[in-house]
Design an enzyme around this catalytic site. Structure first.
Site, short mmCIF file in Angstrom:
data_model
loop_
_atom_site.label_atom_id
_atom_site.label_comp_id
_atom_site.label_asym_id
_atom_site.label_seq_id
_atom_site.Cartn_x
_atom_site.Cartn_y
_atom_site.Cartn_z
N ASP A 94 -24.01 91.81 -45.21
CA ASP A 94 -23.17 92.54 -44.09
C ASP A 94 -24.09 92.91 -43.21
O ASP A 94 -24.02 93.86 -41.95
CB ASP A 94 -23.12 94.01 -45.19
N ASP A 151 -15.22 91.01 -47.90
CA ASP A 151 -15.54 90.90 -47.18
C ASP A 151 -16.33 90.10 -45.67
O ASP A 151 -16.20 90.32 -44.34
CB ASP A 151 -16.74 92.56 -46.90
#
Length: 369
Positions: A94, A151
């Site tokens: 991320d 994601d």
């Protein structure tokens, strides 16, 4: 005279102007707001994956009106994020969310050279997570060496950006390998997507699906569907490869079929009717993706669906009072685990609401490209 979207953006900007003073005084990156206070991330300090969204909100406000306080406060938050490069152990896939939306936005708007270097640093860290067996590793635990999640389609924009910035195609090649694996292994025949797929880290063979943050194995966690929708749209915008556009359209059709009559978004599209769990973050993300999909295809159905989502949020789930520092309510981090927040304000929900409003107002800085 301002329209309702311009008014909403300005009201949110005014709220964040007040809230930024509190965040700066406390020396934190806000994760959510409750009872008139900011609450920092529940895990991993400033290395938690959501840290880039707070400065990203400030950069969206700066792009619209150039207030100096936004630049100052965004860079304060960025300094905390870049300190995590040395700590390192909390960083995972991320870094796209963390640094493209903060340092990358800074460089895009101001031309700051250090911000560009910090964004490239993050891209190199993400590149280091690429397994040539066919995917980008999500997390750091030894037992999760084969885990990849939907994601990450959003984080690929950092790699595409790095190839454009440096002229080095390796970053984009790695992004494409992961995206094609996601096409093959995450996208289901009905247009929904899985959240977590485990691969054999030696061979890249699929091992199993995990339920992740959704209701159950094989269900449709709505934020995962939104990540897939916007993520494949961004992959298309970065590459113009038709297979990514086709995937985005399939996921969008499934998401649009599950928009509630009030414009809000269930936490999981397969959740039982006996307990209401809403995740408006998913709706805000999807609205952004749908508006970009409309630009890519010319199909107004996508924009109309985005407006249903944004209007639902503005009509039912925005807190404009002084009782809360953030804006968007009824955000839920995970279906079964309330530790990161259930039916509350979470800052990355505010970010995607602000991005959606900026798109409608024509001020979106589009940090993903």
């Amino acid at each position: 005279m301002r329209n309702r979207y311009e008014e909403a953006f300005q009201k949110a900007a005014d709220k964040y102007c007040r809230g930024a003073r509190i965040a700066a005084r406390e020396g934190i990156i806000p994760y959510k707001s409750e009872k008139g206070a900011w609450i920092p991330s529940p895990f991993d300090g400033n290395g938690w994956w959501t840290g880039g969204f707070y400065p990203a909100i400030l950069w969206q406000i700066y792009a619209a009106d150039k207030p100096e306080w936004c630049l100052i406060e965004a860079r304060r938050a960025e300094s905390l994020l870049t300190e995590e490069f040395r700590i390192f152990s909390h960083l995972n896939h991320d870094v796209g969310f963390m640094y493209l939306l903060s340092c990358g936005a800074d460089h895009k708007l101001t031309g700051d050279k250090q911000a560009a270097l910090d964004t490239l640093h993050a891209a190199s860290l993400l590149m280091g997570r690429f397994n040539p067996a066919g995917y980008i590793r999500a997390w750091n635990q030894p037992a999760q060496a084969g885990f990849a999640i939907i994601d990450c389609m959003m984080n690929l924009s950092l790699l595409y950006w790095a190839s454009r910035k440096t002229g080095d195609p390796r970053f984009a090649h790695a992004a494409d390998v992961h995206a094609h694996t996601a096409l093959r292994e995450f996208l289901r025949p009905d247009g929904s997507v899985s959240h977590i797929i485990e691969f054999d880290p030696e061979t890249g063979a699929r091992v199993r699906e995990h339920p992740g943050q959704g209701y159950a194995l094989g269900s449709q966690w709505s934020r995962g569907q939104a990540w897939g929708l916007y993520g494949f749209t961004l992959a298309y915008l970065n590459t113009e490869k038709p297979e990514y556009l086709d995937a985005a359209k399939r996921i969008a059709a499934n998401f649009m079929a599950h928009i509630r009559p009030d414009g809000l978004t269930d936490c999981d599209f397969c959740q039982p009717d006996t307990e209401e769990r809403i995740d408006n973050i998913a709706g805000a993300i999807a609205a952004c993706g749908l508006m970009e999909l409309e630009k890519a295809t010319g199909d107004e159905a996508y924009r109309n669906a985005a407006l249903r989502l944004v209007d639902g949020l503005l009509e039912h789930c925005c807190d404009w009072t002084d009782q809360r520092l953030g804006v968007l309510t009824h955000c839920t981090a995970s279906y079964h685990d309330d530790g990161a927040g259930r039916h509350t304000n979470i800052v990355y929900g505010d970010y995607f609401l602000m991005e959606a409003l900026a798109k409608l107002n024509g001020t979106d800085l589009m940090p993903w490209l």
